[in-house]
Design a protein around this motif. Structure first.
Motif, PDB file in Angstrom:
ATOM      1  N   GLU A  92       1.867  19.081   1.102  1.00 30.62           N
ATOM      2  CA  GLU A  92       3.053  19.204   0.249  1.00 30.62           C
ATOM      3  C   GLU A  92       3.497  17.847  -0.286  1.00 30.62           C
ATOM      4  O   GLU A  92       3.771  17.705  -1.478  1.00 30.62           O
ATOM      5  N   LEU A  93       3.568  16.850   0.596  1.00 33.47           N
ATOM      6  CA  LEU A  93       4.019  15.532   0.157  1.00 33.47           C
ATOM      7  C   LEU A  93       3.012  14.900  -0.790  1.00 33.47           C
ATOM      8  O   LEU A  93       3.394  14.297  -1.793  1.00 33.47           O
ATOM      9  N   ALA A  94       1.728  15.060  -0.495  1.00 34.13           N
ATOM     10  CA  ALA A  94       0.689  14.509  -1.379  1.00 34.13           C
ATOM     11  C   ALA A  94       0.776  15.140  -2.762  1.00 34.13           C
ATOM     12  O   ALA A  94       0.676  14.446  -3.782  1.00 34.13           O
ATOM     13  N   SER A 102      -1.583  11.349   5.223  1.00 32.67           N
ATOM     14  CA  SER A 102      -2.018  11.527   6.602  1.00 32.67           C
ATOM     15  C   SER A 102      -1.997  10.201   7.356  1.00 32.67           C
ATOM     16  O   SER A 102      -1.539  10.131   8.505  1.00 32.67           O
ATOM     17  N   LYS A 103      -2.448   9.139   6.712  1.00 32.45           N
ATOM     18  CA  LYS A 103      -2.439   7.809   7.332  1.00 32.45           C
ATOM     19  C   LYS A 103      -1.004   7.369   7.630  1.00 32.45           C
ATOM     20  O   LYS A 103      -0.714   6.826   8.699  1.00 32.45           O
ATOM     21  N   ALA A 104      -0.091   7.624   6.702  1.00 35.20           N
ATOM     22  CA  ALA A 104       1.317   7.278   6.906  1.00 35.20           C
ATOM     23  C   ALA A 104       1.899   8.076   8.070  1.00 35.20           C
ATOM     24  O   ALA A 104       2.581   7.518   8.935  1.00 35.20           O
ATOM     25  N   TYR A 105       1.638   9.374   8.107  1.00 31.56           N
ATOM     26  CA  TYR A 105       2.161  10.215   9.171  1.00 31.56           C
ATOM     27  C   TYR A 105       1.599   9.797  10.531  1.00 31.56           C
ATOM     28  O   TYR A 105       2.314   9.808  11.536  1.00 31.56           O
ATOM     29  N   GLN A 106       0.333   9.418  10.574  1.00 27.80           N
ATOM     30  CA  GLN A 106      -0.269   8.961  11.827  1.00 27.80           C
ATOM     31  C   GLN A 106       0.416   7.683  12.310  1.00 27.80           C
ATOM     32  O   GLN A 106       0.680   7.524  13.508  1.00 27.80           O
ATOM     33  N   PRO A 113       0.828  -1.216   0.000  1.00 28.77           N
ATOM     34  CA  PRO A 113       0.000   0.000   0.000  1.00 28.77           C
ATOM     35  C   PRO A 113       0.862   1.265   0.000  1.00 28.77           C
ATOM     36  O   PRO A 113       1.975   1.278   0.542  1.00 28.77           O
ATOM     37  N   LEU A 114       0.330   2.316  -0.595  1.00 29.09           N
ATOM     38  CA  LEU A 114       1.073   3.576  -0.715  1.00 29.09           C
ATOM     39  C   LEU A 114       1.498   4.120   0.645  1.00 29.09           C
ATOM     40  O   LEU A 114       2.633   4.566   0.814  1.00 29.09           O
ATOM     41  N   TYR A 115       0.601   4.062   1.623  1.00 31.21           N
ATOM     42  CA  TYR A 115       0.958   4.621   2.929  1.00 31.21           C
ATOM     43  C   TYR A 115       2.110   3.834   3.563  1.00 31.21           C
ATOM     44  O   TYR A 115       2.965   4.416   4.218  1.00 31.21           O
TER      45      TYR A 115
END
Length: 133
Positions: A41-43, A54-58, A12-14
């Motif tokens: 910015e990253l998106a 956001s899911k990755a950062y969380q 998955p991308l995240y």
């Protein structure tokens, strides 16, 4: 560009963002206290949905690698090195890898040699950085 997203990957991308962020920190490209790109910015940079970033950062915050400060941004945690993170994900990944090795007829000796080579590549900068701290 620090991140390379593979749209064709089964990962998955995240998770790609999570794993690449871990690698950037381990290699010393991102250091404790560094500000990381905002979700937006990253998106935009990766041309993906902001919810994915956001899911990755969380997840990275849950792991103790990132700290989010409302109004200031997201930063690499100052004490991420001291985290006694759960080893369960590592054990699960090794179990999956063992199955994949058996399926692909990769011997234990060959698997260990490959793992040792990759481990050393990833850890060179990490070990060098810890030695200078």
């Amino acid at each position: 560009m620090l991140y390379k997203i593979d749209m064709k990957s089964a990962e998955p991308l995240y998770e790609q963002i999570v794993n690449q962020t871990k690698a950037l920190v381990i290699r010393g490209i991102l250091r404790p206290g560094d500000k990381v790109m905002s979700v937006r910015e990253l998106a935009t940079d990766l041309v993906i949905n902001p919810n994915t970033v956001s899911k990755a950062y969380q997840e990275l915050e849950r792991l103790g690698l990132l700290e989010m400060h409302r109004g200031r941004g997201t930063f690499v945690s100052m004490d991420w090195i001291d985290q006694d993170a759960s080893r369960a994900p590592v054990v699960a990944a090794i179990q999956k890898l063992a199955i994949d090795c058996h399926y692909a007829n990769v011997s234990l000796k060959e698997a260990m040699t490959l793992f040792e080579t990759e481990y050393k590549k990833v850890g060179e900068n990490h070990a060098d950085r810890k030695a200078t701290e």
